[in-house]
Design a protein around this motif. Structure first.
Motif, mmCIF file in Angstrom:
data_model
loop_
_atom_site.group_PDB
_atom_site.id
_atom_site.type_symbol
_atom_site.label_atom_id
_atom_site.label_comp_id
_atom_site.label_asym_id
_atom_site.label_seq_id
_atom_site.Cartn_x
_atom_site.Cartn_y
_atom_site.Cartn_z
ATOM 1 N N SER A 1 0.811 -1.212 0.000
ATOM 2 C CA SER A 1 0.000 0.000 0.000
ATOM 3 C C SER A 1 0.846 1.264 0.000
ATOM 4 O O SER A 1 0.319 2.351 0.156
ATOM 5 N N SER A 2 2.149 1.122 -0.140
ATOM 6 C CA SER A 2 2.999 2.303 -0.141
ATOM 7 C C SER A 2 2.789 3.089 -1.427
ATOM 8 O O SER A 2 2.513 2.546 -2.490
ATOM 9 N N TYR A 3 2.911 4.372 -1.301
ATOM 10 C CA TYR A 3 2.669 5.269 -2.430
ATOM 11 C C TYR A 3 3.899 5.290 -3.328
ATOM 12 O O TYR A 3 5.012 5.431 -2.849
ATOM 13 N N SER A 4 3.698 5.135 -4.637
ATOM 14 C CA SER A 4 4.821 5.207 -5.560
ATOM 15 C C SER A 4 4.615 6.355 -6.531
ATOM 16 O O SER A 4 3.502 6.643 -6.938
ATOM 17 N N LEU A 5 5.687 7.031 -6.874
ATOM 18 C CA LEU A 5 5.633 8.173 -7.768
ATOM 19 C C LEU A 5 5.509 7.673 -9.198
ATOM 20 O O LEU A 5 6.390 7.001 -9.708
ATOM 21 N N ASP A 6 4.407 7.976 -9.839
ATOM 22 C CA ASP A 6 4.174 7.520 -11.195
ATOM 23 C C ASP A 6 4.621 8.619 -12.155
ATOM 24 O O ASP A 6 3.949 9.634 -12.307
ATOM 25 N N ILE A 7 5.751 8.408 -12.792
ATOM 26 C CA ILE A 7 6.343 9.427 -13.651
ATOM 27 C C ILE A 7 5.481 9.692 -14.881
ATOM 28 O O ILE A 7 5.455 10.812 -15.393
ATOM 29 N N GLU A 8 4.747 8.679 -15.326
ATOM 30 C CA GLU A 8 3.883 8.875 -16.490
ATOM 31 C C GLU A 8 2.743 9.841 -16.167
ATOM 32 O O GLU A 8 2.441 10.736 -16.953
ATOM 33 N N THR A 9 2.143 9.689 -15.003
ATOM 34 C CA THR A 9 1.076 10.582 -14.593
ATOM 35 C C THR A 9 1.591 12.008 -14.432
ATOM 36 O O THR A 9 0.943 12.966 -14.859
ATOM 37 N N LEU A 10 2.762 12.140 -13.827
ATOM 38 C CA LEU A 10 3.331 13.470 -13.645
ATOM 39 C C LEU A 10 3.651 14.138 -14.986
ATOM 40 O O LEU A 10 3.419 15.338 -15.155
ATOM 41 N N SER A 11 4.160 13.371 -15.932
ATOM 42 C CA SER A 11 4.493 13.964 -17.226
ATOM 43 C C SER A 11 3.237 14.366 -18.002
ATOM 44 O O SER A 11 3.223 15.408 -18.667
ATOM 45 N N ILE A 12 2.175 13.569 -17.902
ATOM 46 C CA ILE A 12 0.919 13.932 -18.571
ATOM 47 C C ILE A 12 0.332 15.184 -17.943
ATOM 48 O O ILE A 12 -0.104 16.109 -18.656
ATOM 49 N N GLU A 13 0.318 15.250 -16.607
ATOM 50 C CA GLU A 13 -0.200 16.439 -15.936
ATOM 51 C C GLU A 13 0.637 17.671 -16.263
ATOM 52 O O GLU A 13 0.101 18.773 -16.438
ATOM 53 N N PHE A 14 1.954 17.489 -16.350
ATOM 54 C CA PHE A 14 2.812 18.618 -16.694
ATOM 55 C C PHE A 14 2.556 19.099 -18.119
ATOM 56 O O PHE A 14 2.512 20.308 -18.371
ATOM 57 N N ALA A 15 2.369 18.171 -19.045
ATOM 58 C CA ALA A 15 2.105 18.546 -20.436
ATOM 59 C C ALA A 15 0.770 19.283 -20.552
ATOM 60 O O ALA A 15 0.679 20.326 -21.228
ATOM 61 N N ILE A 16 -0.256 18.761 -19.895
ATOM 62 C CA ILE A 16 -1.566 19.423 -19.942
ATOM 63 C C ILE A 16 -1.486 20.799 -19.278
ATOM 64 O O ILE A 16 -2.048 21.783 -19.782
ATOM 65 N N GLY A 17 -0.792 20.883 -18.154
ATOM 66 C CA GLY A 17 -0.638 22.173 -17.476
ATOM 67 C C GLY A 17 0.111 23.187 -18.315
ATOM 68 O O GLY A 17 -0.250 24.367 -18.347
ATOM 69 N N THR A 18 1.144 22.733 -19.008
ATOM 70 C CA THR A 18 1.908 23.638 -19.870
ATOM 71 C C THR A 18 1.070 24.129 -21.041
ATOM 72 O O THR A 18 1.074 25.330 -21.365
ATOM 73 N N ILE A 19 0.339 23.234 -21.680
ATOM 74 C CA ILE A 19 -0.512 23.619 -22.802
ATOM 75 C C ILE A 19 -1.592 24.601 -22.347
ATOM 76 O O ILE A 19 -1.846 25.621 -23.010
ATOM 77 N N CYS A 20 -2.204 24.312 -21.212
ATOM 78 C CA CYS A 20 -3.250 25.211 -20.704
ATOM 79 C C CYS A 20 -2.678 26.559 -20.291
ATOM 80 O O CYS A 20 -3.343 27.586 -20.446
ATOM 81 N N THR A 21 -1.450 26.573 -19.784
ATOM 82 C CA THR A 21 -0.812 27.844 -19.438
ATOM 83 C C THR A 21 -0.567 28.687 -20.676
ATOM 84 O O THR A 21 -0.825 29.901 -20.677
ATOM 85 N N VAL A 22 -0.101 28.071 -21.750
ATOM 86 C CA VAL A 22 0.143 28.803 -22.994
ATOM 87 C C VAL A 22 -1.161 29.360 -23.557
ATOM 88 O O VAL A 22 -1.223 30.521 -23.991
#
Length: 87
Positions: free
Chosen positions: A15-36
């Motif tokens: 049940s330990s939390y793991s950092l999912d790099i794919e989720t972070l990269s998708i959120e970063f891409a969407i955030g960057t596009i929305c910021t632009v």
């Protein structure tokens, strides 16, 4: 004639939390596009474009920061509990 069926039951997972790099990269891409798009809406003075995309960008970057905080918080708690058990 016999039929062999393999039964795969649910396995217990950690049940330990793991950092999912794919989720972070998708959120970063969407955030960057929305910021632009939000910046373009602000420069053209279109609030109908600026406000929703700004909210989405803030939400994406907030989720990224929360996920990173949660990862390090869980890692710190895990290290703290492992040192207490060994004492």
């Amino acid at each position: 004639m016999g039929l062999k069926v393999n039964m795969y039951s649910a396995k217990t997972t950690s049940s330990s939390y793991s950092l999912d790099i794919e989720t972070l990269s998708i959120e970063f891409a969407i955030g960057t596009i929305c910021t632009v798009i939000a910046i373009a809406g602000y420069q053209s003075q279109l609030l109908l474009i600026f406000i929703p995309f700004l909210i989405i960008a803030i939400a994406c970057f907030s989720l990224i920061s929360y996920n990173i905080y949660q990862y390090f918080s869980d890692k710190k708690n895990c290290q703290g509990s492992s040192t207490k058990k060994s004492d």
